[in-house]
Write an enzyme that holds these catalytic residues in place. Structure first.
Site, PDB file in Angstrom:
ATOM      1  N   CYS A 172      40.149  25.334  22.245  1.00  0.00           N
ATOM      2  CA  CYS A 172      40.466  26.477  23.093  1.00  0.00           C
ATOM      3  C   CYS A 172      41.930  26.827  22.861  1.00  0.00           C
ATOM      4  CB  CYS A 172      40.156  26.213  24.565  1.00  0.00           C
ATOM      5  SG  CYS A 172      41.305  25.171  25.460  1.00  0.00           S
TER       6      CYS A 172
ATOM      7  N   HIS B 270      43.462   3.501  19.765  1.00  0.00           N
ATOM      8  CA  HIS B 270      43.901   2.838  20.993  1.00  0.00           C
ATOM      9  C   HIS B 270      43.096   3.207  22.231  1.00  0.00           C
ATOM     10  CE1 HIS B 270      48.244   2.002  19.397  1.00  0.00           C
ATOM     11  NE2 HIS B 270      47.296   1.544  18.596  1.00  0.00           N
TER      12      HIS B 270
END
Length: 142
Positions: free
Chosen positions: A65, A98
């Protein structure tokens, strides 16, 4: 890999070329729209995409977006989604390594198409490291 892709009117122009890139690399894509520049409410496209990833109908999701914020916020309302707003390759890699992110949110008004493609390639090819990160990821959902 099965990859869901969607977003709003600010991201639709990138989407076509990203789908072509993914399919040329052998991935299957599911398009959750939109496919025009006509203004839409991004949650109408994000919730079905997020559900498809949550329900393992798709392995990963890509949302595009203008700022990336709205689509990321909406996707993250789903308990099984970890959507990461990324604006460069390093962030995309770290989101997977992570945080075990399963959706990437790209701000089309702030990154080039080439940069978006680079981020997506890194996102889908990077594995979660687990280890010390697994305990943290386990604490994300409420």
């Amino acid at each position: 890999m099965k990859i869901a892709i969607g977003g709003d009117h600010a991201g639709y122009e990138y989407k076509k070329e990203i789908i072509e890139m993914l399919e040329a690399a052998g991935h299957t894509t599911q398009n959750f729209g939109t496919d025009t520049g006509d203004s839409v409410d991004y949650p109408d496209h994000v919730h079905p995409l997020a559900s498809s990833v949550e329900e393992s109908k798709n392995d990963l999701g890509i949302l595009i977006c203008g700022s990336g914020n709205g689509v990321a916020m909406t996707a993250n309302k789903h308990q099984g989604i970890r959507a990461a707003l990324c604006w460069d390759k390093s962030l995309a890699e770290l989101a997977r390594q992570h945080n075990n992110a399963n959706v990437i949110a790209i701000p089309a008004r702030f990154v080039s198409l080439d940069s978006a493609k680079e981020m997506i390639s890194a996102f889908i090819s990077t594995d979660f490291e687990g280890g010390r990160h697994q305990n943290r990821v386990d604490k994300i959902s409420c």
